[in-house]
Motif scaffolding. Structure first.
Motif, PDB file in Angstrom:
ATOM      1  N   THR A  23       0.837  -1.460  -0.155  1.00 39.93           N
ATOM      2  CA  THR A  23      -0.069   0.143  -0.133  1.00 39.93           C
ATOM      3  C   THR A  23       0.846   1.281   0.099  1.00 39.93           C
ATOM      4  N   LEU A  24       1.940   1.268   0.794  1.00 41.72           N
ATOM      5  CA  LEU A  24       2.977   2.097   0.677  1.00 41.72           C
ATOM      6  C   LEU A  24       3.280   2.488  -0.302  1.00 41.72           C
ATOM      7  N   LEU A  25       4.081   1.688  -1.217  1.00 45.51           N
ATOM      8  CA  LEU A  25       4.626   1.763  -2.417  1.00 45.51           C
ATOM      9  C   LEU A  25       3.526   2.216  -3.632  1.00 45.51           C
ATOM     10  N   PHE A  26       2.478   1.656  -3.537  1.00 45.30           N
ATOM     11  CA  PHE A  26       1.308   1.935  -4.386  1.00 45.30           C
ATOM     12  C   PHE A  26       1.056   3.373  -4.192  1.00 45.30           C
ATOM     13  N   VAL A  27       0.706   3.673  -3.244  1.00 46.85           N
ATOM     14  CA  VAL A  27       0.013   5.250  -2.869  1.00 46.85           C
ATOM     15  C   VAL A  27       1.375   6.285  -3.273  1.00 46.85           C
ATOM     16  N   GLN A  28       2.565   5.930  -2.881  1.00 47.66           N
ATOM     17  CA  GLN A  28       3.664   6.726  -3.119  1.00 47.66           C
ATOM     18  C   GLN A  28       4.144   6.695  -4.516  1.00 47.66           C
ATOM     19  N   LYS A 216      -1.741  -6.151  -6.798  1.00 47.78           N
ATOM     20  CA  LYS A 216      -2.398  -6.029  -5.605  1.00 47.78           C
ATOM     21  C   LYS A 216      -2.881  -4.509  -5.714  1.00 47.78           C
ATOM     22  N   ILE A 217      -4.350  -4.333  -5.986  1.00 46.38           N
ATOM     23  CA  ILE A 217      -4.646  -2.848  -6.012  1.00 46.38           C
ATOM     24  C   ILE A 217      -5.371  -2.574  -4.634  1.00 46.38           C
ATOM     25  N   PRO A 218      -4.618  -1.776  -3.798  1.00 44.97           N
ATOM     26  CA  PRO A 218      -5.012  -1.189  -2.642  1.00 44.97           C
ATOM     27  C   PRO A 218      -6.203  -0.399  -2.882  1.00 44.97           C
ATOM     28  N   TYR A 219      -7.047  -0.187  -2.095  1.00 53.42           N
ATOM     29  CA  TYR A 219      -8.469   0.679  -2.062  1.00 53.42           C
ATOM     30  C   TYR A 219      -8.508   1.587  -0.755  1.00 53.42           C
ATOM     31  N   PRO A 220      -9.046   2.760  -1.145  1.00 49.29           N
ATOM     32  CA  PRO A 220      -9.379   3.595   0.243  1.00 49.29           C
ATOM     33  C   PRO A 220     -10.184   2.987   1.240  1.00 49.29           C
ATOM     34  N   LEU A 221      -9.846   3.222   2.484  1.00 48.96           N
ATOM     35  CA  LEU A 221     -10.402   2.552   3.590  1.00 48.96           C
ATOM     36  C   LEU A 221     -10.456   1.013   3.691  1.00 48.96           C
ATOM     37  N   GLN A 222      -9.349   0.393   3.094  1.00 52.22           N
ATOM     38  CA  GLN A 222      -9.341  -1.151   3.197  1.00 52.22           C
ATOM     39  C   GLN A 222      -9.204  -1.529   4.521  1.00 52.22           C
ATOM     40  N   GLY A 283      -3.633   8.707   4.182  1.00 50.69           N
ATOM     41  CA  GLY A 283      -4.750   8.495   5.134  1.00 50.69           C
ATOM     42  C   GLY A 283      -5.768   7.539   4.707  1.00 50.69           C
ATOM     43  N   MET A 284      -6.173   8.025   3.546  1.00 51.51           N
ATOM     44  CA  MET A 284      -7.234   7.237   3.139  1.00 51.51           C
ATOM     45  C   MET A 284      -7.042   5.834   2.676  1.00 51.51           C
ATOM     46  N   PHE A 285      -5.861   5.524   2.228  1.00 46.26           N
ATOM     47  CA  PHE A 285      -5.587   4.045   1.727  1.00 46.26           C
ATOM     48  C   PHE A 285      -4.726   3.401   3.072  1.00 46.26           C
ATOM     49  N   GLY A 286      -4.240   3.935   3.989  1.00 45.39           N
ATOM     50  CA  GLY A 286      -3.704   3.603   5.297  1.00 45.39           C
ATOM     51  C   GLY A 286      -2.258   3.011   5.101  1.00 45.39           C
ATOM     52  N   THR A 287      -1.400   3.905   4.606  1.00 48.28           N
ATOM     53  CA  THR A 287       0.223   3.807   4.473  1.00 48.28           C
ATOM     54  C   THR A 287       1.321   3.480   5.806  1.00 48.28           C
ATOM     55  N   LEU A 288       0.398   3.921   6.902  1.00 50.66           N
ATOM     56  CA  LEU A 288       1.305   3.897   8.053  1.00 50.66           C
ATOM     57  C   LEU A 288       2.332   4.984   8.182  1.00 50.66           C
ATOM     58  N   SER A 289       2.237   5.863   7.061  1.00 47.68           N
ATOM     59  CA  SER A 289       3.272   7.266   6.932  1.00 47.68           C
ATOM     60  C   SER A 289       2.800   8.173   6.038  1.00 47.68           C
ATOM     61  N   GLY A 290       3.217   9.295   6.370  1.00 52.19           N
ATOM     62  CA  GLY A 290       2.824  10.378   5.454  1.00 52.19           C
ATOM     63  C   GLY A 290       3.930  10.373   4.419  1.00 52.19           C
ATOM     64  N   CYS A 291       4.180  11.477   3.563  1.00 52.71           N
ATOM     65  CA  CYS A 291       4.995  11.389   2.426  1.00 52.71           C
ATOM     66  C   CYS A 291       5.855  12.640   2.323  1.00 52.71           C
ATOM     67  N   THR A 292       6.780  12.589   1.915  1.00 52.28           N
ATOM     68  CA  THR A 292       7.908  13.813   1.763  1.00 52.28           C
ATOM     69  C   THR A 292       8.906  13.416   0.372  1.00 52.28           C
ATOM     70  N   MET A 319       6.785   0.884  -8.830  1.00 51.55           N
ATOM     71  CA  MET A 319       6.248   0.908  -7.299  1.00 51.55           C
ATOM     72  C   MET A 319       4.803   0.542  -7.168  1.00 51.55           C
ATOM     73  N   ILE A 320       4.037   0.709  -8.232  1.00 51.78           N
ATOM     74  CA  ILE A 320       2.594   0.469  -8.120  1.00 51.78           C
ATOM     75  C   ILE A 320       2.455  -1.236  -8.271  1.00 51.78           C
ATOM     76  N   LEU A 321       3.300  -1.851  -9.102  1.00 54.92           N
ATOM     77  CA  LEU A 321       3.186  -3.436  -9.341  1.00 54.92           C
ATOM     78  C   LEU A 321       3.506  -4.015  -7.954  1.00 54.92           C
ATOM     79  N   GLY A 322       2.706  -4.933  -7.391  1.00 56.29           N
ATOM     80  CA  GLY A 322       2.641  -5.587  -5.982  1.00 56.29           C
ATOM     81  C   GLY A 322       4.131  -6.359  -5.784  1.00 56.29           C
ATOM     82  N   LYS A 323       4.457  -7.252  -6.808  1.00 54.01           N
ATOM     83  CA  LYS A 323       5.370  -8.062  -6.759  1.00 54.01           C
ATOM     84  C   LYS A 323       6.941  -7.472  -6.714  1.00 54.01           C
ATOM     85  N   PHE A 324       6.767  -6.399  -7.774  1.00 50.05           N
ATOM     86  CA  PHE A 324       8.215  -5.835  -7.849  1.00 50.05           C
ATOM     87  C   PHE A 324       8.499  -4.946  -6.639  1.00 50.05           C
TER      88      PHE A 324
END
Length: 471
Positions: A23-28, A216-222, A283-292, A319-324
């Motif tokens: 989720t973190l890699l996908f959102v970032q 794996k496509i994360p989604y908001p409020l998962q 925050g919506m997806f739940g990455t357990l971190s903000g971004c910078t 970053m978006i592809l799950g396995k990579f």
């Protein structure tokens, strides 16, 4: 690294860690695409931020959450509390960015004031360099030597007129040392070593690759509906401010390494606004971190001398592809730390390079740079040492949100440097020292029309400047 540290404390298992990492890699990845298309348009990677660790740790240790006995339920409850705090606190960057308030604030920044901020963006992370390499010297030190050799000593090696070793030094070095580490793991070299050594050296201890689906496509409020607590939100706001300051230094360093003009004030503010949207998405997806802005990837611009935003956008796709994502996230930490020794050093040197636009024969300038650099290293070190001994920060009042706010601010070296450096720079004989501060060189880049090259670097795509005219 952030999910690996935090998820077990929250009661999560390896499967939860995999989902958080993906989720973190996908959102970032999405945030990186947004930033390179509509934000500052600089070739910067948006990544997780350590600035959010202090308030998140405070949320994890909230008595209302720690008393939950079921581990999985405690993990979900903690995640939802973090999500709520991120969603609310993201408004800080959104408001400062899109209202152009940060553009107004940035007019008080001079090359002199930015020297300690950008320098400590690299130097301030020294504890993530060789101290982590030392946890597994048999792979960390060879990685450091190999990367320096390929990127510097053999950079003139060409294959079909392409500087292969200079451009791909990181990929080649990581592949070679990773294979070497896997060979040590498979041969049983760590079979009877302590658990700490195995965790840092083995290539099969991340438990990420086998558990990660290809896509794996994360989604908001998962993780469920976020929960909101005023104390948690106030503490998280400090991390958002720290992220704002660190990203400002990151954007200015990236522009210099990418051979672009310094971002005009409205472009910098636009980038901060989109970064606020990125924290909202986190925050919506739940990455357990903000971004910078990822400081290590800013350093990589200097190492590879590739400043193309298209390269960054393609990397965001990986970053978006799950396995990579799981594949790269399973690399042992000492390999990353060896890279940090070089890349963070490059970022720090970019900050020091701004001194060429100032008059360093001025005692005033020497005082400001020296004090800001020293306090930027010394104050966060004091906070870290105090916390490691007392298990809480120096600010330890009954108001938890106040403690989180102060401890988060003063844990960040660039933030302390900006507070000290910019304050001194704008209060000590500032009227008569514009040239000494480097302001004549800086002033022409403040507006979009100040330099003809700004249009090439910072114009929005799809002719969007018709609707959002530059100031």
């Amino acid at each position: 690294m952030i999910p690996t540290f935090l998820v077990p404390l929250m009661g999560g298992d390896h499967g939860d860690k995999v989902r958080v990492v993906q989720t973190l890699l996908f959102v970032q990845g999405i945030n990186t695409l947004i930033q390179t298309l509509f934000g500052t348009r600089l070739p910067t990677v948006i990544g997780g931020s350590y600035a959010f660790m202090v308030p998140i740790m405070s949320i994890i240790h909230d008595p209302a959450l720690t008393r939950i006995e079921d581990d999985h339920l405690r993990f979900l409850s903690s995640m939802r509390a973090v999500q709520g705090a991120l969603i609310v606190s993201s408004s800080i960057q959104i408001i400062l960015g899109y209202s152009q308030l940060w553009a107004i604030c940035s007019r008080f920044f001079s090359p002199l004031g930015m020297v300690p901020v950008i320098s400590l963006l690299g130097f301030g992370l020294f504890d993530r360099g060789f101290p982590v390499v030392g946890r597994c010297v048999e792979i960390g030190v060879p990685m450091l030597i190999l990367f320096v050799t390929f990127s510097q000593y053999l950079k003139n090696f060409h294959f079909r007129q392409l500087p292969v070793l200079e451009r791909f030094a990181l990929l080649i070095s990581v592949t070679v040392i990773w294979a070497y580490a896997h060979l040590l793991t498979a041969s049983g070299a760590y079979k009877h070593r302590p658990d700490l050594t195995q965790g840092n050296c083995r290539t099969d201890r991340a438990y990420l690759i086998s558990a990660a689906p290809w896509i794996k496509i994360p989604y908001p409020l998962q993780w469920g509906a976020p929960t909101f607590d005023a104390g948690h939100c106030f503490g998280m706001m400090a991390a958002v401010i720290v992220s704002l300051i660190e990203s400002t230094g990151g954007y200015k360093a990236a522009s210099r390494l990418a051979s672009a003009t310094p971002p005009p004030a409205h472009v910098l503010s636009r980038g901060i606004g989109w970064q606020g949207i990125g924290i909202l998405l986190s925050g919506m997806f739940g990455t357990l971190s903000g971004c910078t802005v990822s400081a290590e990837n800013v350093g990589l611009l200097g190492s590879t001398r590739v400043g193309s935003r298209r390269v960054i956008q393609i990397a965001a796709g990986f970053m978006i592809l799950g396995k990579f994502g799981a594949l790269f996230a399973s690399i042992p930490f000492p390999i990353f730390a060896a890279l940090y020794c070089v890349l963070f050093g490059l970022v720090a040197s970019v900050g020091l390079s701004f001194l060429q636009f100032t008059n360093m024969n001025s005692m005033r300038n020497l005082f400001i740079v020296g004090v800001a650099l020293f306090l930027g290293l010394s104050i966060p070190e004091y906070f870290r040492e105090y916390t490691s001994k007392a298990y809480h920060g120096p600010s330890h009042t009954k108001a938890g949100w106040f403690n989180d706010f102060l401890n988060t601010i003063f844990f960040s070296s660039p933030t302390v440097a900006l507070i000290v450096g910019v304050f001194l720079d704008n209060t000590l004989d500032y009227k008569d020292s514009a040239r000494d501060r480097g302001m004549p060189w800086w002033a022409k880049f403040r507006s979009f029309q100040g330099d003809s090259r700004n249009e090439e670097f910072y114009t929005l795509p799809f002719n969007l400047n018709r609707f959002f005219p530059p100031s």
